[in-house]
Design an enzyme around this catalytic site. Structure first.
Site, mmCIF file in Angstrom:
data_model
loop_
_atom_site.group_PDB
_atom_site.id
_atom_site.type_symbol
_atom_site.label_atom_id
_atom_site.label_comp_id
_atom_site.label_asym_id
_atom_site.label_seq_id
_atom_site.Cartn_x
_atom_site.Cartn_y
_atom_site.Cartn_z
ATOM 1 N N HIS A 62 0.813 -1.211 0.000
ATOM 2 C CA HIS A 62 0.000 0.000 0.000
ATOM 3 C C HIS A 62 0.852 1.269 0.000
ATOM 4 O O HIS A 62 1.923 1.293 0.577
ATOM 5 C CB HIS A 62 -0.898 0.033 1.237
ATOM 6 C CG HIS A 62 -1.790 -1.148 1.357
ATOM 7 N ND1 HIS A 62 -2.201 -1.642 2.571
ATOM 8 C CD2 HIS A 62 -2.364 -1.953 0.435
ATOM 9 C CE1 HIS A 62 -2.991 -2.686 2.391
ATOM 10 N NE2 HIS A 62 -3.092 -2.904 1.093
ATOM 11 N N LYS A 71 5.839 6.114 7.509
ATOM 12 C CA LYS A 71 5.267 5.240 8.532
ATOM 13 C C LYS A 71 6.353 4.728 9.475
ATOM 14 O O LYS A 71 7.442 4.361 9.033
ATOM 15 C CB LYS A 71 4.583 4.029 7.890
ATOM 16 C CG LYS A 71 3.407 4.384 7.000
ATOM 17 C CD LYS A 71 2.815 3.150 6.337
ATOM 18 C CE LYS A 71 1.638 3.518 5.454
ATOM 19 N NZ LYS A 71 1.100 2.326 4.773
ATOM 20 N N TYR A 131 1.151 1.543 13.789
ATOM 21 C CA TYR A 131 2.048 2.400 13.035
ATOM 22 C C TYR A 131 1.579 3.835 13.040
ATOM 23 O O TYR A 131 0.399 4.133 13.008
ATOM 24 C CB TYR A 131 2.300 1.884 11.620
ATOM 25 C CG TYR A 131 1.106 1.778 10.710
ATOM 26 C CD1 TYR A 131 0.808 2.782 9.797
ATOM 27 C CD2 TYR A 131 0.308 0.645 10.741
ATOM 28 C CE1 TYR A 131 -0.276 2.657 8.939
ATOM 29 C CE2 TYR A 131 -0.780 0.511 9.891
ATOM 30 C CZ TYR A 131 -1.065 1.532 8.987
ATOM 31 O OH TYR A 131 -2.138 1.405 8.148
#
Length: 181
Positions: A62, A71, A131
């Site tokens: 993704h 992230k 995350y």
């Protein structure tokens, strides 16, 4: 906090300092000042995400082309194999990937900067993944690359077919993906 360089210099593996005894353990999972000092990065995290997945669930690959996200990923229960793929066309590591085992036991985190696709597969019976992101989720910019794209050649450490969402089953091949400059 220990910063471990990866084969892609902008992706960092982070090991916290853990204080453990017969009662259990304590560690700082995130400290903005120490993160900035150790990495040289000034990051403003705006969102925390939490997922629970069963064994062999694979989420990814993704990324967002609108409001792209950096992230900081960790597993708080179980074990995952976490992957970052460089989508930055101007990067010397364009098209390369790195993957690391993150677990509740090793307490490692993976910093994945903007310009990367991200995915993970659950190796334990279940895993909970937390995350932090540097921007908010933007559904209109959401993109998925096929987890098993032959050109990327990601070596997922699983022996059975993964469990995929409809979104992940419909991911685009690497050669058709929207990329970053």
């Amino acid at each position: 906090m220990k910063i471990i360089p990866t084969q892609i210099p902008d992706v960092l593996l982070i090991e916290p300092q853990v204080f453990a005894d017969e009662r259990g353990f304590f560690f700082e999972s995130y400290n903005h000042q120490k993160f900035t000092e150790k990495t040289g990065l000034t990051i403003n995290f705006v969102q925390d995400n939490h997922s629970l997945s069963k064994q062999n669930v694979l989420r990814g690959l993704h990324y967002q082309i609108i409001q792209p996200q950096g992230k900081l990923v960790r597993a708080v229960t179980g074990i995952i194999f976490d992957v970052a793929v460089d989508l930055r066309q101007s990067s010397p590591t364009f098209g390369q990937w790195v993957g690391y085992e993150l677990s509740a036991e090793n307490k490692r985190q993976l910093w994945i900067p903007i310009g990367f696709a991200h995915g993970f597969v659950v190796l334990s019976e279940v895993a909970e993944v937390l995350y932090k992101t540097t921007d908010y989720y933007a559904p209109g910019g959401d993109r998925t690359i096929l987890w098993n794209d032959i050109d990327l050649g990601i070596n997922w450490p699983i022996s059975t077919s993964p469990i995929l969402s409809a979104k992940d089953q419909a991911g685009k091949p690497w050669k058709q993906a929207d990329l970053f400059p």
